[in-house]
Design a protein around this motif. Sequence first.
Motif: not given
Length: 569
Positions: A198-203, A41-44, A192-194, A185-190
Motif C-alpha cells: 500500500y506504500g505504492l498507493a501512498w506514493g 516496480l518491475a524489479s521489485q 513500501v517499507n512502512y 518513486i518515493i512510494g516504491a522505494l521507501y
Amino acid sequence: TCQVFKKIINSQAKSITSAAIIIGALSLVSRFLGIFRDRVLASQFGAGDILDAYYAAFRLPDLVYNLLILGAISAGVIPVFTALLEKKFGNKKEAWYLINSLLNIAFVAIIIVCAILFLLAPYLMPLITPGFSDEKMIIVINLSRIMFLSPIFLGISAILSSILQSYKRFFVYSLAPVFYNVGIIIGALYLVNYFGVYGLAWGVVLGSLMHLIIQLPATFFTGYRYKLVFGINDKNVRKVGKLMIPRTLTLVINQVNFLITTVFASTLMVGSLAIYNLANNLQSFPLGIFGVAFAVAALPVLSSLAAGKKMADFVSTISATFRQILFFTVPVSILLYVLRAQIVRVILGSGQFSWVDTRLTAAVLAIFALSLFAQGALPLIVRGFYALHNTKTPFFIGIFDLLINLGSLFFFAWVFSFDNWFSFFVVAILKVPDLWHATDLRILSMPFAISVSATVNLFILIWALRRAIGRLDGRKILDSSIRIIFASLGAGLFAYSFLQLMDIFVITETFLGIFLQGLVAGIVGLIGYWFLGYLLNMEEMTIFISSIHKKLFRNITVIEDTSQEGTGV
C-alpha cells in the motif's frame, strides 16, 4: 538568484515550437523518471499479481480525474479564459472569477464523487477485474481507496495549470509531472517499507500533492488570488460547462476503452495487464515529449486566433504544428520498432522481470509503434476543435472510434487464439516465434486494437476539421510527410545495420553490452535522420534548430542581465 528564478518561471514562450521545446524537455525528464519508476516496480514485483493489482487500482481514481477535471481544462477553461484575457472580449476580473468558481465547484464535486466511489469500491472493482482472485481483489480495492485522495490534489492542480498555459508560462506547468513521478518513486522505494504494497498507493497521493504545490508560486505571480465563490449562474462558467459536457462524454468513451482492456487483460495469463501497461508507458514517452507537448503549446495560440477570427493564421498554425509532430513521431516510431528489445531490456530487465516478460513487452511495444504518428497527432487535431469551441464533433467521432476499438480487440483476440498464417506472420516479424506456443498471444490483440482505432480516428478527425474550416494546407502536409517517411526509413536502416554490427563487438548478455548496442544504433539512426533531412531540405528541421538556437541564447541573455542587476551594473 531569486531574480533569475523569478524570471525563469515567469518567462513566456514566444512561439509554439519554443513552448513545445520547454514542455518536451521537462517531459523528457518526467518520462525518464517514469521509466525509472517502472524499472523499480518491475524489479521489485515483476509482471505478476502485485503490479496487476496496482495498475488495475488506478482505473477508478483516473476515471474521476479524467471525467471531472481533464475534460473541462482541455475543452473549456483555456479557450474561454484566454478570450477573457483579451481586452475586447472581457477583463481580468471576469477571468479570475471564472477560475475561482471552477476551482471551488470542481473541489466539491471531486470530494463527493470520490467519497461515493470509496464506499462502492468493493462492488465496482470486481466488475473491472473479474478474472482476479479474492486475495488479489482485496489488494486492488484497498489500493484504489487510498488513491482516491490523488484526484482531489490533481483537480486543484489542473485548474492552476490552465492559468499557466493561458499565460504561456509552460516551465512550471511542465515541471509538475516531474514532481508527481518523484512522489511515486518515493512510494516504491521507501513507503513500501512502512506500508507494504500500500506504500505504492501512498506514493501516488504524495506525487499528486507535490504536483499541486510546485505550481502555486508561479500561479500567484500571474496575479491570481483565491476567493470563495461558486458562480454557478455566471455566463462564463456556464459556457465552460456547455463545452465540457461533450468532452466529458468523449472521455467516458476513452475510459470505457481502458476498462474493457482491463477486463479483457484480467482474463488472460497472469502479468498480461502489467506487460500491456509497461509497454504503453514506454510508447507514451515520445508521445508526451512530442505529440502532447506541441498540442498543449498550440491550444492557447489557436484559441486566441479563433477568438480573433484569424482563420488563415489558424490553418497555418495547425498545418505547421501537425508537420512538426510528424517530424518527430515518425522517425521515433521506426527506431522504437528497431530497438524495441534493447529498450525494454535496459529499462525493465532486472530483478523479477524475466526474459519472457521482456520479449512480450517488446512485442507489444512494436505494435504500438505502428500508430505512434496517429496517437501523436490526435491531441493537436482535437484541440483544434476545442479552440473553435466545438466539442461535439470529437465526441461523435469518438463513439465510432470506440466501436472500431472493440471490434478490433475481439477480432484480433479471435485471430491469436489459434494457429494461422496471420499469427505466424506477426510472431515472425516481431522475432518471437519461440513464444508462439509458450504463452497466450492474445495479449497482442490489445495494442493492435489501439493502433487500428487511433489511425482511423485521426483521419476522420482531419476530414471533419477540414470541413469545418475550409482547408488544412493538405499539399504541404503531404509533401512534408513523404520527406519525413523517406528519411525515417533510412534512419531505421542505419540503426538496424549498426545493431547487427554491434552484436559482433559487445556481449549482449550483460546490461552494459545491450545498453551500448542500443545506444550506438540509436545515435547512428538519429544522425542518419538528420543527414537525410538535410539532403531533403526539410522545413521542419530548420524551424526546430532555429527555435532551439533562439531559446538557448535568450535564456543566456536573461541570466546575464539578472547577474548584472545583482552587481549593480
